[in-house]
Scaffold this motif. Structure first.
Motif, short mmCIF file in Angstrom:
data_model
loop_
_atom_site.label_atom_id
_atom_site.label_comp_id
_atom_site.label_asym_id
_atom_site.label_seq_id
_atom_site.Cartn_x
_atom_site.Cartn_y
_atom_site.Cartn_z
N GLY A 102 9.28 13.66 -29.48
CA GLY A 102 10.51 14.33 -30.40
C GLY A 102 11.74 13.44 -30.12
O GLY A 102 11.70 12.24 -29.32
N LEU A 103 12.70 13.65 -30.85
CA LEU A 103 14.28 13.19 -30.95
C LEU A 103 15.33 14.18 -30.85
O LEU A 103 15.20 15.41 -31.25
N ARG A 104 16.22 13.84 -29.92
CA ARG A 104 17.11 14.72 -29.97
C ARG A 104 18.76 14.07 -30.21
O ARG A 104 19.10 13.40 -29.44
N PRO A 105 19.28 14.42 -31.12
CA PRO A 105 20.65 13.89 -31.38
C PRO A 105 21.43 14.77 -30.36
O PRO A 105 21.19 16.07 -30.42
N MET A 106 22.78 14.07 -30.03
CA MET A 106 23.41 15.09 -29.09
C MET A 106 24.44 15.80 -29.99
O MET A 106 25.51 15.51 -29.92
N VAL A 107 24.00 16.84 -30.51
CA VAL A 107 25.07 17.43 -31.72
C VAL A 107 26.11 18.06 -30.92
O VAL A 107 27.39 18.30 -31.27
N GLN A 108 25.86 18.66 -29.80
CA GLN A 108 26.99 19.26 -28.88
C GLN A 108 28.25 18.51 -28.76
O GLN A 108 29.26 18.94 -28.35
N ASP A 109 28.02 17.09 -28.77
CA ASP A 109 29.12 16.16 -28.47
C ASP A 109 29.95 15.46 -29.63
O ASP A 109 30.77 14.70 -29.55
N MET A 110 29.29 15.96 -30.88
CA MET A 110 29.58 15.39 -32.31
C MET A 110 31.01 16.01 -32.64
O MET A 110 31.23 17.22 -32.49
N PRO A 111 31.96 15.38 -33.10
CA PRO A 111 33.36 15.83 -33.63
C PRO A 111 33.32 16.70 -34.87
O PRO A 111 34.02 17.75 -35.05
N ASP A 112 32.13 16.66 -35.51
CA ASP A 112 31.94 17.08 -36.87
C ASP A 112 30.81 18.28 -36.55
O ASP A 112 29.69 18.28 -36.41
N ASP A 113 31.60 19.64 -36.53
CA ASP A 113 30.49 20.65 -36.48
C ASP A 113 29.64 20.77 -37.61
O ASP A 113 28.65 21.59 -37.52
N ASP A 114 29.81 20.18 -38.76
CA ASP A 114 28.77 20.40 -39.93
C ASP A 114 27.85 19.26 -40.10
O ASP A 114 27.38 19.10 -40.99
N TRP A 115 27.78 18.32 -39.07
CA TRP A 115 26.89 17.45 -38.99
C TRP A 115 25.63 17.47 -39.43
O TRP A 115 24.73 16.89 -40.33
N LEU A 116 25.03 18.88 -39.04
CA LEU A 116 23.70 19.20 -39.24
C LEU A 116 23.42 19.28 -40.66
O LEU A 116 22.33 19.46 -41.07
N LEU A 117 24.69 19.74 -41.46
CA LEU A 117 24.41 19.65 -42.92
C LEU A 117 24.44 18.54 -43.82
O LEU A 117 24.51 18.60 -44.90
N ARG A 118 24.65 17.34 -43.19
CA ARG A 118 24.70 16.23 -44.14
C ARG A 118 23.41 16.06 -44.88
O ARG A 118 22.26 15.57 -44.22
N PRO A 119 23.75 15.80 -46.11
CA PRO A 119 22.56 15.34 -46.82
C PRO A 119 21.54 14.19 -46.52
O PRO A 119 20.36 14.28 -46.69
N GLY A 120 22.30 13.47 -45.84
CA GLY A 120 21.67 12.28 -45.42
C GLY A 120 20.75 12.14 -44.34
O GLY A 120 19.91 11.38 -43.99
#
Length: 284
Positions: A102-120
Motif C-alpha cells: 500500500g501507499l500512504r500520503p500523509m494527509v493529516q500534515d498537508m496544509p490544503d484540506d482539499d488535497w484529497l479532491l485534486r483532479p490530478g
C-alpha cells in the motif's frame, strides 16, 4: 495468524522524520525489529505490516529492505510523491517490489484540506488500483467528507482508514466524527484500522474512554472490515503496546472467536497480502 496491521520502525540518523522532535521524548530514538520482537512474542503475533513514517521514497526503500530480511514483516505500506507529473509511473515501479502492499500520503500534515479532491490524483489512484495497492488514509476528522467523495470516485481501489480517523476523544468533540464514519462505512471499498485511539484519548485513559468509539466502528464496519494495529512505537506515548492490545481484547470480548480472529489478523491478510498474490498461511 495474528497480525499487527500497523507499526513503524525508524532510524533518526536518516533525517527525514520532520515530525519526530525531541519534544516527543519517549519515541525520539531509534526503533528496530529487535525492540518490537518482545511485544510480538508476548501477544502471540507472527506477522506485521510495516508503515511509513516519513514522506520520502528513500524511507520506503529502507522499510522494504528491512522487510526483505525479516519474515515477520509481511508487507510494507510506503510513500510516494502524489504531486509529481510522473506519479503513475513511479507507482508502477514501486509496485514491482512484492512486499509493498500500500501507499500512504500523509494527509493529516498537508496544509490544503482539499488535497484529497485534486483532479490530478485520479491517474495515480488508477495506478494503485491496477497494482492492487491499498490507499492508507492518514486523515483527521475534518477530512472525512473529502475522503468520502474520493472513495466514491474510485470504487475499484481499496481504502484503509488509519487510526479510525483520529477522533478527538480527549475533548469529546466527536459528533461529526460519529456521523462521517458511519457514512464512510457504507462504502464497500474501505476498511478501518482499529489503532491510534489511545493517543487521541486523555493521558490517563481508561477502557471506558475508548468503548463508545470502538463500539461505533465495530457497528459501522463490522468485524470483517476492521484491522487491529498497535501503532507502535507511537503507542508508547499513551501506555504502550501491552496496555493497548489488552484494552482492545477487552473491548472486543463480546465478539465470536472467528470475528476476533478476523480483526486480529485475518482481515489484514486479506486486504494487504492476498490482494498482492501472497499466501500468508504458507509463509507461517
Amino acid at each position: 495468524m495474528r497480525i499487527d496491521a500497523h507499526h513503524h520502525l525508524w532510524s533518526l540518523a536518516r533525517g527525514d522524520y520532520g515530525w519526530l522532535t525531541p519534544a516527543l521524548a519517549p519515541i525520539h530514538r531509534d526503533f528496530s525489529l529487535s525492540d518490537l520482537a518482545p511485544h510480538l512474542a508476548a501477544a502471540n503475533i507472527r506477522g506485521t505490516i510495516l508503515v511509513q513514517a516519513a514522506p520520502t521514497e528513500a524511507e520506503t526503500m529502507f522499510l522494504l529492505d528491512i522487510a526483505a530480511k525479516a519474515q515477520v514483516v509481511r508487507g510494507v505500506v510506503g510513500w510516494t510523491d502524489f504531486d509529481v507529473a510522473d506519479g503513475g509511473a513511479r507507482i508502477d515501479a514501486l509496485a514491482m517490489h512484492k512486499l509493498l502492499v500500500g501507499l500512504r500520503p500523509m494527509v493529516q500534515d498537508m496544509p490544503d484540506d482539499d488535497w484529497l479532491l485534486r483532479p490530478g490524483l485520479a491517474p495515480l489512484l488508477a495506478a494503485m488500483a491496477r497494482n492492487n495497492l491499498a490507499f492508507d488514509a492518514l486523515v483527521l476528522p475534518r477530512h472525512l467528507p473529502r475522503l468520502l467523495r474520493l472513495v466514491d470516485d474510485h470504487p475499484y481501489l481499496q481504502f484503509v482508514l488509519d487510526h479510525c480517523a483520529k477522533p478527538r476523544l480527549a475533548t469529546g468533540e466527536t459528533a461529526d466524527w460519529y456521523r462521517d464514519v458511519a457514512l464512510l462505512a457504507e462504502r464497500p471499498n474501505i476498511v478501518c484500522k482499529l489503532s491510534g485511539l489511545v493517543t487521541e484519548a486523555a493521558p490517563d485513559w481508561q477502557i471506558t474512554d475508548l468503548r463508545t468509539a470502538v463500539d461505533h466502528v465495530v457497528a459501522c464496519f463490522g468485524p470483517h472490515r476492521l484491522l487491529w494495529g498497535s501503532d507502535w512505537p507511537v503507542v508508547n506515548l499513551a501506555g504502550g503496546y501491552e496496555k493497548w492490545i489488552a484494552a482492545a481484547e477487552t473491548l472486543l470480548a463480546g465478539l465470536s472467536p472467528d470475528e476476533k480472529a478476523a480483526i486480529f489478523g485475518g482481515n489484514a491478510a486479506r486486504i494487504y497480502l492476498s490482494s498482492r498474490g501472497r499466501n500468508v498461511d504458507a509463509s507461517c
